[in-house]
Design an enzyme around this catalytic site. Structure first.
Site, PDB file in Angstrom:
ATOM      1  N   LYS A 151      -7.240   1.259  -2.834  1.00 29.14           N
ATOM      2  CA  LYS A 151      -6.841   0.865  -1.480  1.00 29.14           C
ATOM      3  C   LYS A 151      -7.018   2.018  -0.498  1.00 29.14           C
ATOM      4  CE  LYS A 151      -5.264  -1.687   1.850  1.00 29.14           C
ATOM      5  NZ  LYS A 151      -3.948  -2.314   1.891  1.00 29.14           N
ATOM      6  N   THR A 160       0.869  -1.176   0.000  1.00 23.65           N
ATOM      7  CA  THR A 160       0.000   0.000   0.000  1.00 23.65           C
ATOM      8  C   THR A 160       0.902   1.221   0.000  1.00 23.65           C
ATOM      9  OG1 THR A 160      -1.760  -1.152   1.178  1.00 23.65           O
ATOM     10  CG2 THR A 160      -1.798   1.250   1.245  1.00 23.65           C
ATOM     11  N   LYS A 176       0.485   4.980   8.361  1.00 25.82           N
ATOM     12  CA  LYS A 176       1.088   5.326   7.063  1.00 25.82           C
ATOM     13  C   LYS A 176       0.015   5.431   5.982  1.00 25.82           C
ATOM     14  CE  LYS A 176       2.346   2.011   4.618  1.00 25.82           C
ATOM     15  NZ  LYS A 176       1.786   1.110   3.564  1.00 25.82           N
TER      16      LYS A 176
END
Length: 294
Positions: free
Chosen positions: A176, A101, A244
């Site tokens: 995502k 990701t 993150k």
């Protein structure tokens, strides 16, 4: 493990909590597997089963396909764009698949650089955590050229159950981000639901059973909810990785001039969890902030 010489050699970089399972499925399917991990000891289990370990990403020039599953956009940048990186050493015709990701902008930049040298690059982040990786039931969201996607499909099918081509380079990462934005508010809602149930004097486990099959049902409620109540904060997906992801999503939202207050609040709460030293928890560790008993 017997390798099938009819199958193309595949490289896999990043053998963490999910990558270890994902690479193992490819090995089980007979692919000649080449592996690299920054912590070299994590390659040992796969090498014992027949994989070949390399000291740097540059060693993957022998592979027709290379998959990466690393931690942060900075790791992706190093693995792809560094002097010992994939784009500097991959041959024309190679397909590179980043399942980390990461940043949509970085995915698009890597794809453009790859295209200049005849290298196909896909961004293919996943959802499903360690259980989805273990059971080969990941959701895989793919951005990039359709022909490259079709070539990679047999590999995706060994790792995932729901595989979708979402658009050009970067589209997988954008998808995502949408996934993580949905999770951010849902995990907060699950924590608050259980905190309320306890404060009202209810049996919170019974509440989960009562509401889990209705409109409130979700992975967060039905799978992580019981873990919250047990004080089981072992990671299926690390808090620091989720922070993150939310940071990337907030930066993209700002670029798109989009206000996402739920996401902003979730990031603030998870930041607090990190400050308390719980960055290695699974995301269900957020329940600590709501008076978890453990």
């Amino acid at each position: 493990m017997t390798q099938d010489p009819r199958l193309p050699p595949v490289g896999f970089i990043g053998l963490g909590i999910m990558g270890q399972h994902m690479a193992g499925h490819l090995l089980d399917a007979g692919y000649p597997l080449h592996v690299y991990n920054r912590t070299a000891s994590r390659t040992a289990a796969l090498v014992e089963r027949g994989a070949t370990a390399h000291d740097t990403p540059a060693g993957f020039a022998c592979c027709e396909v290379v998959i990466t599953m690393v931690g942060y956009p900075s790791d992706v940048e190093q693995v792809y764009l560094g002097a010992e990186g994939l784009l500097a050493h991959a041959k024309a015709g190679t397909t590179l698949i980043d399942m980390t990701t990461s940043s949509p902008e970085l995915a698009a930049r890597i794809a453009a650089l790859g295209a200049e040298n005849g290298i196909g690059c896909l961004d293919a982040p996943v959802s499903g955590g360690d259980v989805g990786a273990r059971d080969a039931k990941l959701a895989i969201m793919v951005g990039g050229d359709v022909a490259d996607f079709n070539r990679a499909m047999p590999l995706f099918q060994k790792m995932g159950a729901k595989i979708a081509h979402m658009g050009p380079a970067g589209a997988g990462q954008h998808t995502k981000m949408a996934n993580q934005i949905a999770i951010a508010s849902t995990v907060m809602g699950t924590c608050e639901s259980l905190a309320y149930a306890r404060a009202a004097g209810l049996d919170a486990a019974q509440v989960l059973e009562a509401i889990g099959t209705g409109a409130a049902g979700s992975f967060q409620l039905n799978v992580l909810g019981p873990k919250m109540l047990k004080g089981d904060f072992a990671p299926g997906f690390f808090v620091h990785h989720f922070v993150k992801d939310m940071s990337i999503a907030l930066a993209e939202a700002e670029r798109l001039k989009l206000d996402l207050p739920g996401l902003a609040l979730a990031r603030k709460l998870f930041d607090r969890l990190v400050e308390q030293g719980h960055d290695q928890d699974g995301t269900q560790g957020l329940f600590r902030l709501y008076g978890a008993s453990t």
